[in-house]
Design an enzyme around this catalytic site. Structure first.
Site, PDB file in Angstrom:
ATOM      1  CB  THR A 122      22.062 -44.486 -15.825  1.00  0.00           C
ATOM      2  OG1 THR A 122      23.194 -45.173 -16.372  1.00  0.00           O
ATOM      3  CG2 THR A 122      22.184 -42.997 -16.076  1.00  0.00           C
ATOM      4  CD  GLU A 155      23.892 -52.226 -25.107  1.00  0.00           C
ATOM      5  OE1 GLU A 155      23.493 -52.398 -26.258  1.00  0.00           O
ATOM      6  OE2 GLU A 155      23.142 -51.947 -24.156  1.00  0.00           O
ATOM      7  CE  LYS A 207      25.685 -43.490 -17.835  1.00  0.00           C
ATOM      8  NZ  LYS A 207      26.554 -44.220 -18.739  1.00  0.00           N
ATOM      9  CG  ASN A 211      29.037 -27.871 -22.419  1.00  0.00           C
ATOM     10  OD1 ASN A 211      29.990 -28.171 -21.717  1.00  0.00           O
ATOM     11  ND2 ASN A 211      29.131 -27.718 -23.715  1.00  0.00           N
ATOM     12  CG  PHE A 241      32.283 -41.241 -29.419  1.00  0.00           C
ATOM     13  CD1 PHE A 241      31.157 -42.008 -29.196  1.00  0.00           C
ATOM     14  CD2 PHE A 241      33.520 -41.837 -29.289  1.00  0.00           C
ATOM     15  CE1 PHE A 241      31.262 -43.337 -28.833  1.00  0.00           C
ATOM     16  CE2 PHE A 241      33.634 -43.169 -28.921  1.00  0.00           C
ATOM     17  CZ  PHE A 241      32.498 -43.918 -28.684  1.00  0.00           C
ATOM     18  N   GLY A 245      25.727 -39.269 -38.683  1.00  0.00           N
ATOM     19  CA  GLY A 245      24.930 -40.480 -38.887  1.00  0.00           C
ATOM     20  C   GLY A 245      23.458 -40.148 -38.893  1.00  0.00           C
ATOM     21  N   GLY A 249      20.990 -43.446 -31.069  1.00  0.00           N
ATOM     22  CA  GLY A 249      19.991 -44.331 -30.486  1.00  0.00           C
ATOM     23  C   GLY A 249      20.647 -45.088 -29.364  1.00  0.00           C
ATOM     24  CB  CYS A 252      22.747 -45.453 -22.275  1.00  0.00           C
ATOM     25  SG  CYS A 252      23.026 -47.042 -21.525  1.00  0.00           S
TER      26      CYS A 252
HETATM   27  P1  NAD Z   1      18.628 -54.520 -19.061  1.00  0.00           P
HETATM   28  O1  NAD Z   1      17.199 -54.230 -19.301  1.00  0.00           O
HETATM   29  O2  NAD Z   1      19.437 -55.231 -20.094  1.00  0.00           O
HETATM   30  O3  NAD Z   1      18.761 -55.384 -17.699  1.00  0.00           O
HETATM   31  C1  NAD Z   1      18.080 -55.121 -16.529  1.00  0.00           C
HETATM   32  C2  NAD Z   1      17.750 -56.478 -15.868  1.00  0.00           C
HETATM   33  O4  NAD Z   1      17.274 -56.260 -14.532  1.00  0.00           O
HETATM   34  C3  NAD Z   1      16.658 -57.254 -16.575  1.00  0.00           C
HETATM   35  O5  NAD Z   1      17.164 -58.526 -16.920  1.00  0.00           O
HETATM   36  C4  NAD Z   1      15.533 -57.370 -15.516  1.00  0.00           C
HETATM   37  O6  NAD Z   1      14.840 -58.598 -15.588  1.00  0.00           O
HETATM   38  C5  NAD Z   1      16.321 -57.254 -14.239  1.00  0.00           C
HETATM   39  N1  NAD Z   1      15.573 -56.814 -13.046  1.00  0.00           N
HETATM   40  C6  NAD Z   1      14.760 -55.747 -12.909  1.00  0.00           C
HETATM   41  N2  NAD Z   1      14.301 -55.660 -11.633  1.00  0.00           N
HETATM   42  C7  NAD Z   1      14.861 -56.702 -10.963  1.00  0.00           C
HETATM   43  C8  NAD Z   1      14.791 -57.166  -9.601  1.00  0.00           C
HETATM   44  N3  NAD Z   1      14.066 -56.524  -8.680  1.00  0.00           N
HETATM   45  N4  NAD Z   1      15.486 -58.269  -9.281  1.00  0.00           N
HETATM   46  C9  NAD Z   1      16.227 -58.932 -10.188  1.00  0.00           C
HETATM   47  N5  NAD Z   1      16.337 -58.539 -11.468  1.00  0.00           N
HETATM   48  C10 NAD Z   1      15.660 -57.445 -11.857  1.00  0.00           C
HETATM   49  O7  NAD Z   1      19.315 -53.127 -18.680  1.00  0.00           O
HETATM   50  P2  NAD Z   1      20.845 -52.663 -18.914  1.00  0.00           P
HETATM   51  O8  NAD Z   1      21.056 -52.235 -20.316  1.00  0.00           O
HETATM   52  O9  NAD Z   1      21.755 -53.675 -18.296  1.00  0.00           O
HETATM   53  O10 NAD Z   1      20.858 -51.335 -18.024  1.00  0.00           O
HETATM   54  C11 NAD Z   1      20.853 -51.372 -16.605  1.00  0.00           C
HETATM   55  C12 NAD Z   1      21.199 -49.995 -16.076  1.00  0.00           C
HETATM   56  O11 NAD Z   1      22.536 -49.643 -16.452  1.00  0.00           O
HETATM   57  C13 NAD Z   1      20.310 -48.867 -16.620  1.00  0.00           C
HETATM   58  O12 NAD Z   1      20.138 -47.916 -15.618  1.00  0.00           O
HETATM   59  C14 NAD Z   1      21.138 -48.288 -17.748  1.00  0.00           C
HETATM   60  O13 NAD Z   1      20.843 -46.943 -17.988  1.00  0.00           O
HETATM   61  C15 NAD Z   1      22.536 -48.423 -17.186  1.00  0.00           C
HETATM   62  N6  NAD Z   1      23.603 -48.500 -18.197  1.00  0.00           N
HETATM   63  C16 NAD Z   1      23.451 -49.242 -19.332  1.00  0.00           C
HETATM   64  C17 NAD Z   1      24.497 -49.338 -20.262  1.00  0.00           C
HETATM   65  C18 NAD Z   1      24.337 -50.141 -21.539  1.00  0.00           C
HETATM   66  O14 NAD Z   1      25.185 -49.981 -22.411  1.00  0.00           O
HETATM   67  N7  NAD Z   1      23.318 -50.985 -21.668  1.00  0.00           N
HETATM   68  C19 NAD Z   1      25.701 -48.647 -20.019  1.00  0.00           C
HETATM   69  C20 NAD Z   1      25.836 -47.911 -18.845  1.00  0.00           C
HETATM   70  C21 NAD Z   1      24.774 -47.842 -17.944  1.00  0.00           C
END
Ligand code: NAD
Length: 425
Positions: A122, A155, A207, A211, A241, A245, A249, A252
């Protein structure tokens, strides 16, 4: 298609495993050696329902690989996804894009042939332009297109969300890149999932969108109608949604709302509604400890024991990022209370983050000799507790239900002093 996934966290691992399940050959890359080692042993480093079977099956069938050194996979890839973290940058609240840009530099030196570089992380509007500039500068000969493909998975229901999304948003005007993205998501288009093609900046904004977006669209050069379509297709917008609560948290929403506030301020089109939402949410989390104290009739909780059920930001995940418990539990400790907590999956991570809290083995252990039991996360196993047993274990029959799991009348009938959210005393 051959896919390289940079970042094997919640998003990278789920997306990688799902793309492999669609029939593509996927290499998930991470720089964290312990993560790659565990995955190599068949262990899943996060808790996400169904992920272990999905990963095991695709590894067995030779479509899913894990590595610390992604060079070969990036060379061979038709599409390289960037799925690294974009946390809040210390000090100013902007999204920290250093991991994204570092990944772009790595990619630049390695790609061969026409390659689609996809930001799944994101990222604020304009990040795709910067990723493109980095790759061009590092490797002027590279043939590539940078595409925005934001991820909307939740998640706890991540696989279902990835495989049966309301829509897929793809931001690129490059026709070759569109063809690659269409092929990657082909199994979904067979299910008639809409694939919404937009400009790259529009996709980035979808993403973050909410509004007050039209002004910001004008300033950043995005199209508000396409943004509205991208948001409107999300079936989660609605009653489901709107449950009350203890404050939102998670990994994201908190950081993404703050980053949106900062982007909007930077472009001179502040999103006041979202600024207020952020402020109200911060105050709300802090107010929850006051609520517990008020139910107990004293601000000084010295000598009191508080039992806590659930510390993760929502059920079915072990993710502790920005969980309301991280505000509520330390505030209870600061008021002098002893806190004994139980969480089915989050305890290990939470224990590091809140060393003053003792973690116990089950919900009834959390209630043992406590002056009040506080429900913070609505895990299924907390929905049908044996109320008689709870009453005998608790020092006083006091339940503060911050997720409205129980019915007030039922709890009063069972002999509890019961407080919940927005449903009277
Ligand atoms: P996370 O912290 O679980 O995973 C990120 C991973 O990237 C880590 O394991 C880290 O070691 C690795 N990493 C960082 N730099 C690297 C590199 N140069 N080479 C290889 N690996 C590298 O993060 P996440 O929750 O998976 O989120 C990732 C992105 O997706 C964020 O931008 C987040 O906002 C977005 N996102 C997350 C969710 C969610 O529910 N977690 C949902 C939609 C979008």
């Amino acid at each position: 298609m051959r896919v390289a996934m940079i970042g094997t966290g919640y998003v990278g691992l789920v997306s990688g495993a799902c793309f492999a399940d669609f029939g593509h050959v996927v290499t998930c890359i991470d720089k964290d050696p312990s993560k790659i080692e565990r995955l190599g042993r068949g262990e899943i480093p996060i808790f996400e329902p169904g992920l272990d079977d999905l990963v095991a099956r695709n590894v067995r069938e030779g479509r899913l690989f894990f590595t610390l050194d992604g060079a070969q996979a990036i060379k061979d890839a038709d599409a390289v996804f960037i799925a690294v973290g974009t946390p809040t940058r210390r000090g100013d609240g902007h999204a920290d894009l250093s991991y994204v840009y570092a990944a772009a530099e790595e990619i630049a030196g390695l790609i061969e042939g026409f390659t689609v570089v996809v930001t799944k992380s994101t990222v604020p509007v304009g990040t795709g332009d910067e990723v493109e500039a980095i790759i061009k500068k590092t490797n002027p000969k590279a043939q590539f297109a940078v595409v925005s493909n934001p991820e909307f998975l939740r998640e706890g229901a991540a696989i279902e969300d990835f495989k049966r999304p309301d829509r897929v948003v793809v931001g690129t005007e490059d026709e070759r890149a569109q063809a690659v993205m269409r092929e990657l998501y082909r199994p979904l288009s067979l299910n008639e999932t809409p694939i919404v093609f937009t400009g790259r900046r529009t996709s980035e904004l979808i993403k973050y969108a909410a509004n007050e977006m039209a002004d910001l669209c004008e300033k950043v050069g995005a199209d508000v109608q396409q943004v509205a379509r991208g948001i409107g297709l999300d079936k989660r917008i609605g009653g489901k949604f709107l449950n009350a609560g203890p404050g939102y948290g998670g990994s994201c929403f908190p950081k993404d709302t703050i980053a949106l506030v900062r982007t909007a301020q930077q472009y001179g089109a502040p999103v006041k509604l979202i600024e207020t939402t952020v402020a109200v949410n911060d105050a709300r989390k802090k107010a929850m400890a006051e609520k517990v104290a008020a139910v107990l009739g004293t601000d000084d909780l010295t000598g009191k024991t508080i039992g806590v059920l659930g510390v993760t930001f929502k059920p079915n995940t072990d993710d502790m990022r920005d969980a309301p418990s991280l505000d509520i539990l330390p505030a209870l400790l600061a008021k002098g209370a002893r806190v004994q907590a139980f969480d089915p999956e989050g305890a290990k991570e939470a224990a590091h983050m809140m060393p003053g809290v003792s973690f116990v083995a089950g919900p009834y252990e959390a209630a043992q000799d406590a002056d009040a039991l506080v429900i913070i996360t609505e895990w299924d196993q907390f929905r049908a507790l044996d109320l008689e047993r709870l009453k005998t274990l608790l020092k006083a029959p006091v339940v503060v239900d911050l997720r409205n799991v129980y019915k007030p009348a039922e709890m009063v009938r069972a002999g509890f002093t019961y407080a919940s959210i927005g449903r009277g005393a």
